[in-house]
Design an enzyme around this catalytic site. Sequence first.
Site, mmCIF file in Angstrom:
data_model
loop_
_atom_site.group_PDB
_atom_site.id
_atom_site.type_symbol
_atom_site.label_atom_id
_atom_site.label_comp_id
_atom_site.label_asym_id
_atom_site.label_seq_id
_atom_site.Cartn_x
_atom_site.Cartn_y
_atom_site.Cartn_z
ATOM 1 N N HIS A 22 46.451 23.481 83.259
ATOM 2 C CA HIS A 22 46.806 24.204 82.032
ATOM 3 C C HIS A 22 45.956 25.454 81.836
ATOM 4 C CE1 HIS A 22 43.590 21.554 80.569
ATOM 5 N NE2 HIS A 22 43.368 22.493 79.675
ATOM 6 N N PRO A 43 48.760 22.483 94.685
ATOM 7 C CA PRO A 43 49.545 21.346 95.159
ATOM 8 C C PRO A 43 50.482 20.807 94.091
ATOM 9 C CG PRO A 43 47.212 20.755 94.890
ATOM 10 C CD PRO A 43 47.313 22.219 94.678
ATOM 11 N N PRO A 233 39.921 32.409 40.302
ATOM 12 C CA PRO A 233 39.270 31.857 39.110
ATOM 13 C C PRO A 233 37.741 31.900 39.109
ATOM 14 C CG PRO A 233 40.128 30.097 40.488
ATOM 15 C CD PRO A 233 40.475 31.383 41.178
ATOM 16 N N ASP A 256 37.412 42.852 34.883
ATOM 17 C CA ASP A 256 37.438 42.050 33.651
ATOM 18 C C ASP A 256 36.206 41.177 33.533
ATOM 19 O OD1 ASP A 256 39.887 42.926 33.008
ATOM 20 O OD2 ASP A 256 40.960 41.112 33.597
ATOM 21 N N LYS A 278 37.759 42.052 28.805
ATOM 22 C CA LYS A 278 37.967 41.428 27.510
ATOM 23 C C LYS A 278 37.434 40.009 27.522
ATOM 24 C CE LYS A 278 42.763 42.840 27.995
ATOM 25 N NZ LYS A 278 43.159 42.565 29.222
ATOM 26 N N GLY A 309 40.787 38.587 36.772
ATOM 27 C CA GLY A 309 40.588 37.159 37.016
ATOM 28 C C GLY A 309 41.919 36.501 37.366
ATOM 29 N N GLY A 310 41.873 35.502 38.224
ATOM 30 C CA GLY A 310 43.083 34.735 38.555
ATOM 31 C C GLY A 310 44.129 35.585 39.236
ATOM 32 N N ILE A 314 49.858 36.606 35.968
ATOM 33 C CA ILE A 314 49.906 35.431 35.097
ATOM 34 C C ILE A 314 48.928 35.670 33.958
ATOM 35 C CG2 ILE A 314 49.470 32.961 34.913
ATOM 36 C CD1 ILE A 314 50.499 32.675 37.740
ATOM 37 N N THR A 339 45.616 31.537 40.609
ATOM 38 C CA THR A 339 45.550 31.484 39.154
ATOM 39 C C THR A 339 44.667 30.314 38.706
ATOM 40 O OG1 THR A 339 46.892 31.575 37.173
ATOM 41 C CG2 THR A 339 47.645 30.073 38.901
ATOM 42 N N ALA A 340 44.142 30.436 37.474
ATOM 43 C CA ALA A 340 43.207 29.419 36.963
ATOM 44 C C ALA A 340 43.812 28.017 37.064
ATOM 45 C CB ALA A 340 42.840 29.738 35.518
ATOM 46 N N MET A 391 43.840 30.196 27.652
ATOM 47 C CA MET A 391 43.309 30.766 26.402
ATOM 48 C C MET A 391 43.490 29.817 25.232
ATOM 49 S SD MET A 391 44.941 34.559 27.006
ATOM 50 C CE MET A 391 46.434 33.962 27.772
HETATM 51 N N1 SAH Z 1 45.249 36.014 35.050
HETATM 52 C C1 SAH Z 1 44.415 34.863 34.824
HETATM 53 C C2 SAH Z 1 44.511 34.351 33.427
HETATM 54 C C3 SAH Z 1 43.990 35.313 32.398
HETATM 55 S S1 SAH Z 1 44.050 34.651 30.799
HETATM 56 C C4 SAH Z 1 44.799 33.763 35.814
HETATM 57 O O1 SAH Z 1 45.823 33.872 36.506
HETATM 58 O O2 SAH Z 1 44.045 32.786 35.912
HETATM 59 C C5 SAH Z 1 42.442 34.015 30.611
HETATM 60 C C6 SAH Z 1 42.453 32.508 30.612
HETATM 61 O O3 SAH Z 1 42.508 32.020 31.930
HETATM 62 C C7 SAH Z 1 41.204 31.893 30.040
HETATM 63 O O4 SAH Z 1 41.223 31.851 28.642
HETATM 64 C C8 SAH Z 1 41.282 30.514 30.631
HETATM 65 O O5 SAH Z 1 42.202 29.730 29.947
HETATM 66 C C9 SAH Z 1 41.865 30.773 31.997
HETATM 67 N N2 SAH Z 1 40.826 30.833 33.036
HETATM 68 C C10 SAH Z 1 40.569 31.849 33.852
HETATM 69 N N3 SAH Z 1 39.588 31.544 34.724
HETATM 70 C C11 SAH Z 1 39.206 30.295 34.439
HETATM 71 C C12 SAH Z 1 38.226 29.407 34.981
HETATM 72 N N4 SAH Z 1 37.429 29.767 35.985
HETATM 73 N N5 SAH Z 1 38.097 28.180 34.422
HETATM 74 C C13 SAH Z 1 38.890 27.817 33.409
HETATM 75 N N6 SAH Z 1 39.828 28.605 32.860
HETATM 76 C C14 SAH Z 1 39.989 29.830 33.360
#
Ligand code: SAH
Length: 471
Positions: A22, A43, A233, A256, A278, A309-310, A314, A339-340, A391
Amino acid sequence: MKFLPIFLKVQSYSCLIIGGGHVAARKAELVMKAGGRVEVCAPEMDARFQHLAQQYEGLLTLTTMTVEADQLSAILEQRQLVVAATDNDELNAQIAGVCQQHSILCNVVDDGEAGSFIFPAIIDRDPVLAAVSSSGQAPVLTRLLRGRIEASVPAAFGLLGRLATRYRARVKQELPNISRRRAFWEKVLTGAVAELVFSGEQTQAETLLERQLQAAKADSREIGEVYLVGAGPGDPDLLTFKALRLMQQADIVFYDALVSQPILDLVKRDAELIHVGKRRSNHTLPQHDINRLLIEHALQGRRVLRLKGGDPFIFGRGGEEIEGLMEHQIPFQVVPGITAASGCASYSGIPLTHRDYSQSVRFITGHLKDGTLNLPWQEFVHANQTLVFYMGLNGLHIICQQLITHGRDAETPIALISKGTTPEQKVITGTLATMPAQLEQQIVHAPTLIIIGEVVRLRSRLGWDSMPDTE
Ligand code: SAH
């Protein structure tokens, strides 16, 4: 340096491989992939050779024979390229010896020292190739490095190479000045054109390249671009390759509050970092100002990274940010992030769906407006669905109470995950009936995510709740 890395054009070569296992098949395939002819003497032949013969029709000759040491001079005479791949070390060494006498290029498999050339590990983005070797000393290290390069070079890098090949002569003609031409290619190969190619937008990439070529000719300032990137996250290991790549090429970064420090540490060192982030009730910059900043900087020709974030789409207001970019015809791209809900669910051992307990999952905003939550509660009360509230910490008592009022079982399990996927992750579990009181007893740090549904019980069934970093 013990070996000189060169790339060999094997189309005019016939490569003799002695041995039919192989490993021999792998070498044969490599040579034929590059267009070389291969003759195998052994062979017995590994079954793979049958497939190879079909796949590379006309390139492969199989000769069933046992090669003996005293035949070597006759067999190897007039050869250019030989691979010794028998399972007999002594015979392999003899093959290498005869090749050396006749200045024939020879590789001895699994013994780089014995022959005159080695096969490197290849990262293939045809026409772009990278070859890695540890001079035959540490194959594991070679594999590791190869893995890293594979991960950092986009799969479509070859398409970019082909685009550059097609335009090479034209660009040379239109931009005779070598330093301007180099600057042009750097911009094309690391900027918006490259990103369009990686996203499969070939036509758009060419249109933009044309535009940039005309701009470079006229020496006018070019428009920059915006990357809307999901940073996941919190755990930097959850970034996508694409996110990391763009983080390392942006000139300016707007991020953020949710983007964690270990992630920011991965941004290119000399990029300007601006916090626009924020946190509930502590908006550093209103959304329309963020939108305006992205546009302004892109119009100045900068590569602008909007790091969120995330996932940007979303609860990320990604849609609003790209509207302004579209109005100004600023090239942009959106990079999804974990996403979270996905991150927190995995890291706390709660599958969001399960064949027996939950056939659907909803992502809901729990953000209070005027101190209340106006949501279609009756849609949330059916069992067999998982609810994920983003949130939702401040509205948690309303969420629990409304769900019970509208008919969801008060014993429905609920989990609150704070700072999910980070080293400070904390998980609190209870039921719709008990959670509001539980929260009064402790301080919970934002960001927090709420997961409601039978699936939360699986956390203890899967043994997750005994993990040391959660309680
Ligand atoms: N776009 C992000 C969400 C933004 S809204 C995503 O897709 O995850 C912000 C909310 O996301 C927070 O209030 C919380 O509810 C959640 N979140 C984001 N990161 C987090 C983490 N590490 N642990 C727990 N909740 C989280």
